[in-house]
Design a protein around this motif. Structure first.
Motif, PDB file in Angstrom:
ATOM      1  N   THR A 202      14.176  24.942  26.695  1.00  0.00           N
ATOM      2  CA  THR A 202      14.395  23.918  25.375  1.00  0.00           C
ATOM      3  C   THR A 202      15.772  24.529  24.931  1.00  0.00           C
ATOM      4  OG1 THR A 202      13.830  25.922  23.901  1.00  0.00           O
ATOM      5  CG2 THR A 202      11.964  24.258  24.558  1.00  0.00           C
ATOM      6  N   ARG A 203      16.336  23.958  23.930  1.00  0.00           N
ATOM      7  CA  ARG A 203      17.706  24.143  23.251  1.00  0.00           C
ATOM      8  C   ARG A 203      17.685  25.578  22.887  1.00  0.00           C
ATOM      9  NH1 ARG A 203      19.638  24.348  18.384  1.00  0.00           N
ATOM     10  NH2 ARG A 203      17.456  23.831  17.340  1.00  0.00           N
ATOM     11  N   LEU A 204      16.762  26.164  22.211  1.00  0.00           N
ATOM     12  CA  LEU A 204      16.820  27.600  22.011  1.00  0.00           C
ATOM     13  C   LEU A 204      17.384  28.511  23.129  1.00  0.00           C
ATOM     14  CD1 LEU A 204      14.582  29.385  19.401  1.00  0.00           C
ATOM     15  CD2 LEU A 204      14.603  30.555  21.787  1.00  0.00           C
ATOM     16  N   SER A 205      16.499  28.182  24.073  1.00  0.00           N
ATOM     17  CA  SER A 205      16.589  29.317  25.204  1.00  0.00           C
ATOM     18  C   SER A 205      17.853  28.762  26.404  1.00  0.00           C
ATOM     19  CB  SER A 205      15.498  29.435  26.188  1.00  0.00           C
ATOM     20  OG  SER A 205      15.175  28.241  26.769  1.00  0.00           O
ATOM     21  N   LEU A 206      18.368  27.672  26.038  1.00  0.00           N
ATOM     22  CA  LEU A 206      19.342  27.191  27.200  1.00  0.00           C
ATOM     23  C   LEU A 206      20.594  28.221  27.224  1.00  0.00           C
ATOM     24  CD1 LEU A 206      20.210  24.725  28.819  1.00  0.00           C
ATOM     25  CD2 LEU A 206      21.477  23.871  26.772  1.00  0.00           C
ATOM     26  N   PRO A 207      21.063  28.818  26.428  1.00  0.00           N
ATOM     27  CA  PRO A 207      22.440  29.635  26.644  1.00  0.00           C
ATOM     28  C   PRO A 207      21.863  30.973  27.488  1.00  0.00           C
ATOM     29  CG  PRO A 207      22.322  28.901  24.203  1.00  0.00           C
ATOM     30  CD  PRO A 207      21.084  28.676  24.905  1.00  0.00           C
ATOM     31  N   PHE A 208      20.512  31.046  27.654  1.00  0.00           N
ATOM     32  CA  PHE A 208      20.085  32.180  28.011  1.00  0.00           C
ATOM     33  C   PHE A 208      19.325  32.177  29.367  1.00  0.00           C
ATOM     34  CE2 PHE A 208      20.157  32.573  23.623  1.00  0.00           C
ATOM     35  CZ  PHE A 208      21.153  33.387  23.301  1.00  0.00           C
ATOM     36  N   GLN A 209      19.510  31.208  30.074  1.00  0.00           N
ATOM     37  CA  GLN A 209      18.436  30.620  31.374  1.00  0.00           C
ATOM     38  C   GLN A 209      19.137  31.041  32.700  1.00  0.00           C
ATOM     39  OE1 GLN A 209      17.578  26.555  30.994  1.00  0.00           O
ATOM     40  NE2 GLN A 209      16.660  26.576  29.138  1.00  0.00           N
ATOM     41  N   ARG A 210      20.115  31.530  32.527  1.00  0.00           N
ATOM     42  CA  ARG A 210      21.027  31.690  33.890  1.00  0.00           C
ATOM     43  C   ARG A 210      20.463  32.814  34.570  1.00  0.00           C
ATOM     44  NH1 ARG A 210      27.451  33.443  33.760  1.00  0.00           N
ATOM     45  NH2 ARG A 210      26.463  35.286  32.778  1.00  0.00           N
ATOM     46  N   ASN A 211      20.218  33.740  34.184  1.00  0.00           N
ATOM     47  CA  ASN A 211      19.423  34.859  35.147  1.00  0.00           C
ATOM     48  C   ASN A 211      17.801  34.837  34.911  1.00  0.00           C
ATOM     49  OD1 ASN A 211      21.944  36.179  35.366  1.00  0.00           O
ATOM     50  ND2 ASN A 211      21.965  36.910  33.343  1.00  0.00           N
ATOM     51  N   VAL A 212      17.190  33.608  34.569  1.00  0.00           N
ATOM     52  CA  VAL A 212      15.917  33.502  34.559  1.00  0.00           C
ATOM     53  C   VAL A 212      15.332  32.959  35.820  1.00  0.00           C
ATOM     54  CG1 VAL A 212      13.865  32.372  33.348  1.00  0.00           C
ATOM     55  CG2 VAL A 212      15.835  33.061  31.936  1.00  0.00           C
ATOM     56  N   PRO A 213      14.532  33.406  36.848  1.00  0.00           N
ATOM     57  CA  PRO A 213      13.952  32.956  37.861  1.00  0.00           C
ATOM     58  C   PRO A 213      13.432  31.560  37.583  1.00  0.00           C
ATOM     59  CG  PRO A 213      13.382  35.263  37.716  1.00  0.00           C
ATOM     60  CD  PRO A 213      13.819  34.796  36.392  1.00  0.00           C
ATOM     61  N   PRO A 214      13.627  30.749  38.316  1.00  0.00           N
ATOM     62  CA  PRO A 214      12.952  29.201  38.271  1.00  0.00           C
ATOM     63  C   PRO A 214      11.383  29.124  38.068  1.00  0.00           C
ATOM     64  CG  PRO A 214      14.447  29.214  40.214  1.00  0.00           C
ATOM     65  CD  PRO A 214      14.174  30.776  39.990  1.00  0.00           C
ATOM     66  N   GLU A 215      10.555  30.171  38.653  1.00  0.00           N
ATOM     67  CA  GLU A 215       9.473  30.225  38.399  1.00  0.00           C
ATOM     68  C   GLU A 215       8.923  30.874  37.129  1.00  0.00           C
ATOM     69  OE1 GLU A 215      10.356  34.164  40.365  1.00  0.00           O
ATOM     70  OE2 GLU A 215      10.922  31.932  40.567  1.00  0.00           O
ATOM     71  N   LYS A 216       9.693  31.410  36.528  1.00  0.00           N
ATOM     72  CA  LYS A 216       9.598  31.927  35.027  1.00  0.00           C
ATOM     73  C   LYS A 216      10.289  31.258  33.895  1.00  0.00           C
ATOM     74  CE  LYS A 216       8.853  36.644  36.443  1.00  0.00           C
ATOM     75  NZ  LYS A 216       9.301  38.247  35.976  1.00  0.00           N
ATOM     76  N   LEU A 217      10.989  30.179  34.362  1.00  0.00           N
ATOM     77  CA  LEU A 217      11.326  29.069  33.168  1.00  0.00           C
ATOM     78  C   LEU A 217      10.349  27.946  33.187  1.00  0.00           C
ATOM     79  CD1 LEU A 217      13.677  28.336  31.390  1.00  0.00           C
ATOM     80  CD2 LEU A 217      14.846  27.188  33.042  1.00  0.00           C
ATOM     81  N   PHE A 218       9.766  27.869  32.271  1.00  0.00           N
ATOM     82  CA  PHE A 218       8.484  26.909  32.163  1.00  0.00           C
ATOM     83  C   PHE A 218       9.296  25.516  31.569  1.00  0.00           C
ATOM     84  CE2 PHE A 218       5.621  30.897  31.202  1.00  0.00           C
ATOM     85  CZ  PHE A 218       5.404  30.952  32.436  1.00  0.00           C
ATOM     86  N   SER A 219       8.697  24.396  31.855  1.00  0.00           N
ATOM     87  CA  SER A 219       8.905  23.195  30.996  1.00  0.00           C
ATOM     88  C   SER A 219       8.062  23.145  29.717  1.00  0.00           C
ATOM     89  CB  SER A 219       8.323  21.955  31.924  1.00  0.00           C
ATOM     90  OG  SER A 219       6.942  22.063  32.053  1.00  0.00           O
ATOM     91  N   VAL A 220       8.490  22.515  28.959  1.00  0.00           N
ATOM     92  CA  VAL A 220       7.832  22.311  27.628  1.00  0.00           C
ATOM     93  C   VAL A 220       6.277  21.984  27.822  1.00  0.00           C
ATOM     94  CG1 VAL A 220       7.726  20.991  25.577  1.00  0.00           C
ATOM     95  CG2 VAL A 220       9.910  21.987  26.199  1.00  0.00           C
ATOM     96  N   ASP A 221       6.354  20.739  28.775  1.00  0.00           N
ATOM     97  CA  ASP A 221       4.687  20.520  29.040  1.00  0.00           C
ATOM     98  C   ASP A 221       4.021  21.542  29.654  1.00  0.00           C
ATOM     99  OD1 ASP A 221       5.330  17.905  28.227  1.00  0.00           O
ATOM    100  OD2 ASP A 221       5.431  17.255  30.187  1.00  0.00           O
ATOM    101  N   ARG A 222       4.282  22.530  30.573  1.00  0.00           N
ATOM    102  CA  ARG A 222       3.633  23.517  30.994  1.00  0.00           C
ATOM    103  C   ARG A 222       3.350  24.444  29.991  1.00  0.00           C
ATOM    104  NH1 ARG A 222       5.027  27.705  35.818  1.00  0.00           N
ATOM    105  NH2 ARG A 222       3.531  29.271  35.280  1.00  0.00           N
ATOM    106  N   THR A 223       4.301  24.835  29.133  1.00  0.00           N
ATOM    107  CA  THR A 223       4.085  25.722  27.907  1.00  0.00           C
ATOM    108  C   THR A 223       3.077  25.454  26.970  1.00  0.00           C
ATOM    109  OG1 THR A 223       6.394  26.813  28.112  1.00  0.00           O
ATOM    110  CG2 THR A 223       5.393  26.826  25.871  1.00  0.00           C
ATOM    111  N   VAL A 224       3.025  24.098  26.586  1.00  0.00           N
ATOM    112  CA  VAL A 224       1.964  23.775  25.740  1.00  0.00           C
ATOM    113  C   VAL A 224       0.622  23.689  26.223  1.00  0.00           C
ATOM    114  CG1 VAL A 224       1.316  21.632  24.342  1.00  0.00           C
ATOM    115  CG2 VAL A 224       3.891  22.325  24.302  1.00  0.00           C
TER     116      VAL A 224
END
Length: 252
Positions: A202-224
Motif C-alpha cells: 500500500t501507499r503506507l508501506s511503499l517507501p519501506f518495501q525495498r528490503n521486504v522479501p517478496p513472499e512477505k509483501l502481501f497484496s491488499v486482497d491477500r491481507t484482507v
C-alpha cells in the motif's frame, strides 16, 4: 470468511478510501450476505476507486477520524438507517505524511510529529470506539477490529526507532484492550481486537518495501482475506487481544 449467519450483515469500514480499508469494502461487497457497507474516506482525491464502486449496498461518507464532530455525524447518519452494526473495521493510520517520516533516532524527535502520530493512530480510534458504541448494543455477534502493527508491541521491540509510530500503535493497543473491558458490560456480544496485517503493498508501506522479501509483501486482497479469516474464528474470550495476520497472538 464465513458470512452465512444472520449476524454479519451491516458493516462500517473507517478509512475505506484506499489501501486495506478499500480492500475490506470490496471483500465484504463480494459477499452476498452483507446487506449494507458504510465506508468513510477523508479526501475526495484519494477515494476515487471507492467512489467509483457501483453497488447499491455501499454508502460512502466523508469523515476525518481526528474530528469527533465528524465521527458523530457519520454515526448519526448510520443510526437513521439501522440500529445495529455487526462489523466495524478501523483501517486509518499514518506512518509518513509530507515531510513527516518515522524517526530513525532521537535527534529526529519533535513534538509536532509525535502529536500527529497519536492524533491519527490512537486518539482518532478512541473517539470512534466511543461514538460507535450505541450501534453495538445488540444481541447479535459483532466485531470491532482496528488495524494496529506489530511494531506497536512493547514486548517484541528489539531494534528501536520509529518512536512516534511505535508508541502511537502501542497506545492504540491499550485503547482497544481497555475499551473491550467496558464493552463486556455494555455490548456483551461485541468482540474487540487489534490486528497486525503484515507488510502490505500500500501507499503506507511503499517507501519501506525495498528490503521486504517478496513472499512477505502481501497484496491488499491477500491481507484482507487473511484478516477476515482471523476475524471469522474469533471467540468472545478473544475480545481485547492482539492478533497477527496468521491468527497468532502477539505480545503487548
Amino acid at each position: 470468511m464465513n458470512l452465512t449467519t444472520k449476524f454479519l450483515k451491516t458493516a462500517l469500514i473507517v478509512g475505506g478510501g484506499q489501501g486495506i480499508g478499500l480492500g475490506f469494502v470490496r471483500g465484504l461487497l463480494a459477499t452476498a450476505n452483507v446487506e449494507r457497507v458504510y465506508a468513510t474516506y477523508r479526501r475526495l482525491e484519494s477515494a476515487t476507486e471507492l467512489l467509483a464502486i457501483a453497488d447499491a449496498r455501499l454508502c460512502c461518507l466523508q469523515m476525518d477520524i481526528t474530528d469527533e464532530a465528524q465521527i458523530a455525524a457519520v454515526i448519526n447518519k448510520i443510526k437513521a438507517e439501522t440500529t445495529e452494526l455487526h462489523y466495524v473495521v478501523n483501517s486509518v493510520g499514518v506512518l509518513h505524511e509530507g515531510e513527516m517520516q518515522p524517526e530513525k533516532s532521537l535527534r529526529y524527535i519533535n513534538a509536532e510529529q509525535l502529536l500527529r502520530y497519536f492524533q491519527v493512530n490512537s486518539v482518532g480510534a478512541m473517539l470512534l470506539f466511543k461514538q460507535v458504541q450505541p450501534l453495538l448494543k445488540h444481541q447479535n455477534r459483532s466485531i470491532l477490529a482496528t488495524i494496529s502493527a506489530k511494531v506497536g508491541s512493547i514486548g517484541d521491540n528489539q531494534i528501536g526507532g520509529w518512536y512516534g509510530y511505535r508508541a502511537s500503535k502501542a497506545a492504540l493497543n491499550m485503547f482497544i484492550r481497555t475499551t473491550a473491558i467496558e464493552y463486556k458490560r455494555t455490548c456483551p456480544q461485541a468482540i474487540l481486537v487489534a490486528l497486525h496485517p503484515g507488510t502490505t503493498d500500500t501507499r503506507l508501506s511503499l517507501p519501506f518495501q525495498r528490503n521486504v522479501p517478496p513472499e512477505k509483501l502481501f497484496s491488499v486482497d491477500r491481507t484482507v482475506a487473511q484478516l477476515l479469516a482471523v476475524i471469522d474464528r474469533l471467540e468472545p474470550s478473544d475480545s481485547g487481544e492482539f492478533f497477527s495476520w496468521d491468527g497468532s497472538r502477539l505480545p503487548w
